[in-house]
Enzyme design. Structure first.
Site, PDB file in Angstrom:
ATOM      1  N   LYS A   8       0.826  -1.167  -0.035  1.00 33.66           N
ATOM      2  CA  LYS A   8       0.054   0.040   0.079  1.00 33.66           C
ATOM      3  C   LYS A   8       0.827   1.134   0.148  1.00 33.66           C
ATOM      4  O   LYS A   8       0.458   2.264  -0.686  1.00 33.66           O
ATOM      5  CB  LYS A   8      -0.864   0.016   1.104  1.00 33.66           C
ATOM      6  CG  LYS A   8      -2.036  -1.190   1.166  1.00 33.66           C
ATOM      7  CD  LYS A   8      -3.487  -0.634   1.163  1.00 33.66           C
ATOM      8  CE  LYS A   8      -4.404  -1.737   0.682  1.00 33.66           C
ATOM      9  NZ  LYS A   8      -5.432  -1.763   1.088  1.00 33.66           N
ATOM     10  N   LYS A  34      -3.890 -10.160  -6.217  1.00 29.52           N
ATOM     11  CA  LYS A  34      -5.107 -10.523  -5.839  1.00 29.52           C
ATOM     12  C   LYS A  34      -6.348  -9.697  -6.032  1.00 29.52           C
ATOM     13  O   LYS A  34      -5.963  -8.400  -6.416  1.00 29.52           O
ATOM     14  CB  LYS A  34      -5.047 -10.967  -4.424  1.00 29.52           C
ATOM     15  CG  LYS A  34      -5.129  -9.502  -3.593  1.00 29.52           C
ATOM     16  CD  LYS A  34      -5.396  -9.801  -1.890  1.00 29.52           C
ATOM     17  CE  LYS A  34      -5.567  -8.523  -1.185  1.00 29.52           C
ATOM     18  NZ  LYS A  34      -6.877  -8.200  -0.912  1.00 29.52           N
ATOM     19  N   LYS A  66     -10.839  -4.862  -3.821  1.00 27.39           N
ATOM     20  CA  LYS A  66     -11.998  -3.901  -4.150  1.00 27.39           C
ATOM     21  C   LYS A  66     -11.441  -2.499  -4.499  1.00 27.39           C
ATOM     22  O   LYS A  66     -12.360  -1.681  -4.854  1.00 27.39           O
ATOM     23  CB  LYS A  66     -12.845  -4.201  -2.911  1.00 27.39           C
ATOM     24  CG  LYS A  66     -12.650  -3.339  -1.629  1.00 27.39           C
ATOM     25  CD  LYS A  66     -13.822  -3.250  -0.809  1.00 27.39           C
ATOM     26  CE  LYS A  66     -13.873  -4.341   0.425  1.00 27.39           C
ATOM     27  NZ  LYS A  66     -12.754  -4.036   1.341  1.00 27.39           N
TER      28      LYS A  66
HETATM   29  P1  ATP Z   1      -8.701  -3.136  -0.416  1.00 33.43           P
HETATM   30  O1  ATP Z   1      -8.656  -3.179  -1.611  1.00 33.43           O
HETATM   31  O2  ATP Z   1      -9.190  -1.763  -0.031  1.00 33.43           O
HETATM   32  O3  ATP Z   1      -7.584  -3.370   0.388  1.00 33.43           O
HETATM   33  P2  ATP Z   1      -9.830  -5.798   0.043  1.00 33.43           P
HETATM   34  O4  ATP Z   1     -10.466  -6.066  -1.152  1.00 33.43           O
HETATM   35  O5  ATP Z   1      -8.367  -6.278   0.225  1.00 33.43           O
HETATM   36  O6  ATP Z   1      -9.987  -4.293   0.269  1.00 33.43           O
HETATM   37  P3  ATP Z   1     -10.559  -6.102   2.790  1.00 33.43           P
HETATM   38  O7  ATP Z   1     -11.692  -5.354   3.292  1.00 33.43           O
HETATM   39  O8  ATP Z   1      -9.331  -5.698   3.320  1.00 33.43           O
HETATM   40  O9  ATP Z   1     -10.556  -6.297   1.306  1.00 33.43           O
HETATM   41  O10 ATP Z   1     -10.544  -7.485   3.140  1.00 33.43           O
HETATM   42  C1  ATP Z   1     -11.702  -8.377   3.578  1.00 33.43           C
HETATM   43  C2  ATP Z   1     -11.806  -9.876   3.609  1.00 33.43           C
HETATM   44  O11 ATP Z   1     -11.654 -10.145   2.287  1.00 33.43           O
HETATM   45  C3  ATP Z   1     -10.425 -10.139   4.291  1.00 33.43           C
HETATM   46  O12 ATP Z   1     -10.566 -11.249   4.946  1.00 33.43           O
HETATM   47  C4  ATP Z   1      -9.560 -10.635   3.184  1.00 33.43           C
HETATM   48  O13 ATP Z   1      -8.638 -11.503   3.608  1.00 33.43           O
HETATM   49  C5  ATP Z   1     -10.433 -11.080   2.315  1.00 33.43           C
HETATM   50  N1  ATP Z   1      -9.922 -10.966   0.856  1.00 33.43           N
HETATM   51  C6  ATP Z   1      -9.647  -9.839   0.258  1.00 33.43           C
HETATM   52  N2  ATP Z   1      -9.275 -10.048  -1.097  1.00 33.43           N
HETATM   53  C7  ATP Z   1      -9.327 -11.203  -1.188  1.00 33.43           C
HETATM   54  C8  ATP Z   1      -9.165 -12.158  -2.249  1.00 33.43           C
HETATM   55  N3  ATP Z   1      -8.617 -11.542  -3.594  1.00 33.43           N
HETATM   56  N4  ATP Z   1      -9.070 -13.476  -2.246  1.00 33.43           N
HETATM   57  C9  ATP Z   1      -9.785 -14.017  -1.007  1.00 33.43           C
HETATM   58  N5  ATP Z   1      -9.993 -13.266   0.166  1.00 33.43           N
HETATM   59  C10 ATP Z   1      -9.800 -11.964  -0.057  1.00 33.43           C
END
Ligand code: ATP
Ligand code: LTN
Length: 332
Positions: free
Chosen positions: A115, A197, A200
């Site tokens: 990040k 990965k 969002k």
């Molecule tokens: P950001 O993009 O803002 O960092 P994010 O998509 O990584 O957000 P988080 O809110 O940080 O999402 O994570 C919420 C949950 O979703 C956590 O348990 C995280 O481990 C899971 N998660 C996030 N991305 C993935 C992915 N690509 N595959 C599986 N699990 C995920």
């Protein structure tokens, strides 16, 4: 909350629309654990501001995430749902645990490194101490199990280290939590760049499937998904695009990899991708209907979060009192 059940805590940032990665890696597992455990599911808005957020969008995203928890099957009668900023004990414990966490260990966190590379204009102290706030979320409730995606494993390890360090000084204050990482869908990859990965907050919306994407949008994104120059639907490390699509297909249909590979044995990539898209669309259809219903019911949502934060705050205060006493703060 029943005294004899173990405790689960997890959360998601309102940093955008919930993706298929968030669903398969986390949310889907949360719903399955509600009967067996006392569960707390939080919208972690304090974490979201480690990256600059537009206030109106943050407010909307926070409500949307909460509604989607319920639409996905989290039952407010069984689980505690709330916004992190409504329970001040999270921030209070976080300050304290900052004083029991080393710069060196925070500097090793992969998410911080990623990040800070992505937001070079805003490498703030909150981004650095993000894992301490996450540890506080978890430790406040004497949590046993934390259902998350694979990317959060390192944050769970540091949480355990901080808790162990604190306990070594003051006695058994915190329960040492464990990560619960499901097999299917623990790491869903970006559709256009399957080496990273699905996230969002990704600016390229063709990389992500949002749970609220229209069926036609979902189909289009899958049709455009990157595969490879072969023409064989097979799970393999050197075929990241196809393997990701196969994993998604298995996670939403409940089929095994072998079953899926057999099903698509004589199939071109085009029709394989269409099938994956269709499976996802039909999985999300009832969910999307539920979201539309809940959006009309603002009073109900307000009641859920009011009750949720009261219950959470009561539990959190118990742990915080104990922490204050052990450290030597004068009782309030
Ligand atoms: P950001 O993009 O803002 O960092 P994010 O998509 O990584 O957000 P988080 O809110 O940080 O999402 O994570 C919420 C949950 O979703 C956590 O348990 C995280 O481990 C899971 N998660 C996030 N991305 C993935 C992915 N690509 N595959 C599986 N699990 C995920
Ligand atoms: N850091 C997590 C979100 C999160 C979380 C938590 C998950 C914040 N606090 C407590 C589990 C338990 C992420 O997914 N990026």
């Amino acid at each position: 909350m029943s005294e004899d059940k173990k405790v689960i805590f997890s959360g998601m940032q309102p940093s955008g629309l919930i993706t298929l990665g968030n669903y398969l890696g986390a949310l889907n597992n949360w719903t399955k654990l509600q009967d067996e455990y006392n569960c707390l599911y939080c919208v972690v808005d304090l974490h979201a501001i480690t990256v600059r957020q537009d206030p109106a969008k943050l407010r909307k995203a926070s409500r949307d995430v909460l509604i989607q928890y319920i639409a996905a099957g989290i039952d407010p009668e069984k689980s505690i749902l709330y916004y992190q900023s409504h329970v001040p004990q999270h921030a209070e414990l976080s300050w304290i645990l900052n004083c029991y966490t080393y710069m060196g260990e925070l500097g090793r966190m992969t998410q911080f490194k990623e990040k800070s590379q992505k937001h070079t204009d805003n490498i703030n102290a909150g981004l650095f101490t993000y894992p301490v706030l996450m540890a506080s979320d978890i430790l406040l409730y004497q949590t046993d199990l934390v259902p998350v995606g694979e990317d959060q494993r390192q944050h769970l390890e540091i949480t355990r280290d901080i808790a162990g360090r604190f306990n070594a000084v003051y006695g058994d204050v915190f329960k040492i939590p464990e990560a619960y990482i499901g097999k299917a869908g623990a790491r869903v990859m970006a559709l256009q760049e399957p080496s990273k990965k699905m996230s969002k907050s990704d600016e390229n919306k063709n990389n992500t499937i949002a749970l609220l994407d229209e069926p036609s949008v979902i189909m289009n994104k899958f049709k455009k998904a990157v595969t490879d120059s072969e023409n064989e639907v097979r799970f393999s490390e050197d075929k990241p695009g196809v393997s990701n699509l196969l994993s998604i297909y298995c996670a939403v249909t409940g089929k095994t990899l072998q079953q899926a590979e057999a099903e698509f044995a004589n199939c071109g990539y085009g029709s394989f991708k269409t099938s994956v898209g269709e499976a996802v669309v039909s999985k999300l259809e009832p969910f999307q209907k539920k979201v539309a219903e809940l959006e009309k019911n603002k009073d109900y949502i307000e009641k859920v979060v009011k009750e949720g934060s009261e219950k959470a705050s009561y539990l959190a205060a118990k742990t915080l009192r104990k922490v204050h006493k052990k450290i030597g703060f004068i009782p309030r």
